[in-house]
Design a protein around this motif. Structure first.
Motif, PDB file in Angstrom:
ATOM      1  N   MET A 276       0.814  -1.207   0.000  1.00 44.01           N
ATOM      2  CA  MET A 276       0.000   0.000   0.000  1.00 44.01           C
ATOM      3  C   MET A 276       0.854   1.267   0.000  1.00 44.01           C
ATOM      4  SD  MET A 276      -3.160  -0.960  -0.185  1.00 44.01           S
ATOM      5  CE  MET A 276      -2.599  -2.260  -1.275  1.00 44.01           C
ATOM      6  N   ALA A 277       2.159   1.126  -0.215  1.00 42.93           N
ATOM      7  CA  ALA A 277       3.042   2.290  -0.290  1.00 42.93           C
ATOM      8  C   ALA A 277       2.714   3.127  -1.520  1.00 42.93           C
ATOM      9  CB  ALA A 277       4.500   1.859  -0.327  1.00 42.93           C
TER      10      ALA A 277
ATOM     11  N   ASP B 146       1.200   2.564   6.304  1.00 45.13           N
ATOM     12  CA  ASP B 146      -0.188   2.160   6.509  1.00 45.13           C
ATOM     13  C   ASP B 146      -0.297   1.065   7.555  1.00 45.13           C
ATOM     14  OD1 ASP B 146      -0.450  -0.599   4.615  1.00 45.13           O
ATOM     15  OD2 ASP B 146       1.064   0.838   3.993  1.00 45.13           O
ATOM     16  N   LEU B 147       0.835   0.430   7.905  1.00 44.21           N
ATOM     17  CA  LEU B 147       0.854  -0.581   8.960  1.00 44.21           C
ATOM     18  C   LEU B 147       0.495   0.008  10.323  1.00 44.21           C
ATOM     19  CD1 LEU B 147       4.078  -2.457   7.818  1.00 44.21           C
ATOM     20  CD2 LEU B 147       1.748  -3.389   7.778  1.00 44.21           C
ATOM     21  N   VAL B 148       0.565   1.329  10.458  1.00 43.66           N
ATOM     22  CA  VAL B 148       0.098   1.969  11.691  1.00 43.66           C
ATOM     23  C   VAL B 148      -1.381   1.642  11.922  1.00 43.66           C
ATOM     24  CG1 VAL B 148      -0.365   4.187  12.828  1.00 43.66           C
ATOM     25  CG2 VAL B 148       1.791   3.839  11.635  1.00 43.66           C
TER      26      VAL B 148
ATOM     27  N   ILE C 218      -7.011   2.297   1.364  1.00 48.84           N
ATOM     28  CA  ILE C 218      -5.974   2.726   2.296  1.00 48.84           C
ATOM     29  C   ILE C 218      -4.617   2.768   1.596  1.00 48.84           C
ATOM     30  CG2 ILE C 218      -5.388   0.409   3.119  1.00 48.84           C
ATOM     31  CD1 ILE C 218      -5.190   1.611   5.961  1.00 48.84           C
ATOM     32  N   SER C 219      -3.762   3.696   2.023  1.00 50.58           N
ATOM     33  CA  SER C 219      -2.401   3.772   1.509  1.00 50.58           C
ATOM     34  C   SER C 219      -1.498   4.282   2.619  1.00 50.58           C
ATOM     35  CB  SER C 219      -2.320   4.717   0.294  1.00 50.58           C
ATOM     36  OG  SER C 219      -2.325   6.076   0.716  1.00 50.58           O
TER      37      SER C 219
ATOM     38  N   VAL D 279      -4.591   7.452   8.344  1.00 47.18           N
ATOM     39  CA  VAL D 279      -5.187   8.160   9.487  1.00 47.18           C
ATOM     40  C   VAL D 279      -6.668   8.427   9.224  1.00 47.18           C
ATOM     41  CG1 VAL D 279      -5.124  10.242  10.926  1.00 47.18           C
ATOM     42  CG2 VAL D 279      -2.992   9.192  10.152  1.00 47.18           C
ATOM     43  N   GLY D 280      -7.007   8.725   7.970  1.00 48.46           N
ATOM     44  CA  GLY D 280      -8.412   8.898   7.625  1.00 48.46           C
ATOM     45  C   GLY D 280      -9.226   7.650   7.927  1.00 48.46           C
TER      46      GLY D 280
END
Length: 386
Positions: A56-57, A126-128, A160-161, A166-167
């Protein structure tokens, strides 16, 4: 602990450890190896693991390998630490991105429940999102601190990316996020829409110059954090000595290590991730990332555990009247650190009770004495009222 999605550290790395000084981290750390399997975690305080995922980078690159980074970290000498450290190896990329997220979420949740500090080596940031979802079953609202040049809010309606997670955290159920703090953002990397959205949500945003002008003022931000994510893109390209990170502005090596130590010394931080790592950054960049991890663990070692009820009973109380408000400050006689009380409504979600005391600085107290209401107090109070 049975996590079959974890792969052991490489045999080549194990061969290199045998030549290290016996006092180095690599000679003392508990390791996940192909011969002995996962280490016994009894008594372990910090568990490091890599996540080989970056699908997702925004900027595509091969899956990260952490061999060179581990080699640099193992070569360092520990401080006067009382901590036991384990390296659990790597989470391999799953068949789908959701499989990887599930593995990260499951492992982080398990470690936190065992009172073990997870240190995540990423992969794309995105791993957060998976790191955050680990708190779904822990019955608490969480504060997220992101050290990054961008807010990473993005469009929550899209996939997601690494620049939009965060969104997803904000809009996806269950809602665990109480506050989001962005440290070191650079205005020209963020749209005005995102900057205005940060304001409307009463989130905290600190520009790079504001942080570096007095980095000590960031310590209270970390003291109220549960999750910390660090994007290596927040570091200036000169410090990384890598063309992969091509911004001339950003934190230098000393500044990013200071922030990492603040994250570690916070009694509330229960997971820490370093993201956007990839192969071929070079020896200098690998050593800097190794030192970032080192400083975080150094901070964990020197925690004062001032979140306990018994410790808070010793706090010195100060009351400051401002207009129609009476601000209540507390000071620890042990560490000299400060907190300010947030008056939550009686009908608020009970998960928020643990956020009653908001970390602050002595400067906040002194400004209040001069009839200036601290901005962090105001935003926290407004979030409770919305």
């Amino acid at each position: 602990m049975d996590f079959d999605f974890l792969s052991p550290v490489s045999e080549e790395l194990l061969d290199g450890i045998s030549h290290l000084n016996k006092q180095c981290i690599g000679a003392q750390i508990k390791l996940h190896t192909s011969r002995s399997g996962l280490p016994e975690l009894e008594g372990v305080n910090v568990a490091i693991f890599g996540v080989r995922e970056n699908r997702m980078a925004v900027e595509k690159s091969p899956l990260p390998e952490f061999f060179k980074l581990r080699r640099q970290f193992y070569s360092l000498f520990p401080g006067n630490w009382k901590l036991k450290i384990a390296d659990l190896g790597d989470i391999e990329a799953g068949a789908t991105i959701d499989d990887t997220y599930f593995a990260v979420q499951t492992l982080v949740e398990s470690l936190i429940k065992q009172d073990i500090m997870p240190v995540i080596l990423g992969g794309s940031q995105d791993l957060v999102y998976a790191q955050y979802r680990a708190y779904d079953k822990l019955d608490q609202m969480v504060n997220l601190v992101n050290i990054d040049r961008k807010f990473d809010l993005g469009d929550a309606e899209k996939q997601i990316s690494s620049e939009s997670y965060v969104g997803k955290i904000v809009v996806n159920k269950p809602y665990n996020l109480f506050n989001y703090s962005a440290l070191g953002y650079q205005t020209y990397f963020n749209s005005q829409d995102e900057i205005e959205l940060m304001e409307r949500l009463f989130f905290e945003a600190y520009r790079l110059g504001e942080v570096t002008s007095d980095i000590r003022q960031m310590e209270p931000i970390f003291r109220s954090a549960n999750i910390v994510g660090l994007d290596l893109g927040a570091i200036d390209s000169a410090s990384m000595n890598s063309s992969r990170f091509n911004s001339p502005n950003g934190f230098n090596g000393r500044e990013i290590c200071a922030l990492s130590r603040y994250a570690g010394i916070s009694d509330k931080v229960s997971s820490f991730g370093v993201y956007e790592y990839q192969d071929g950054l070079g020896e200098l960049a690998d050593m800097l990332v190794a030192q970032i991890v080192w400083y975080f663990i150094e901070g964990v070692n020197y925690r004062t555990n001032e979140n306990t009820i018994s410790a808070k009973k010793e706090f010195i109380k100060y009351q400051v009247p401002i207009d129609d408000e009476v601000l209540v400050f507390f000071k620890s006689p042990v560490s000299g650190r400060w907190w300010i009380e947030i008056p939550f409504s009686s009908n608020v979600n009970t998960k928020l009770k643990r956020h009653t005391l908001l970390p602050c600085s002595e400067e906040d107290y002194l400004e209040a004495c001069n009839q200036v209401i601290p901005e962090r107090w105001y935003k926290a109070k407004r979030k409770n009222e919305v």
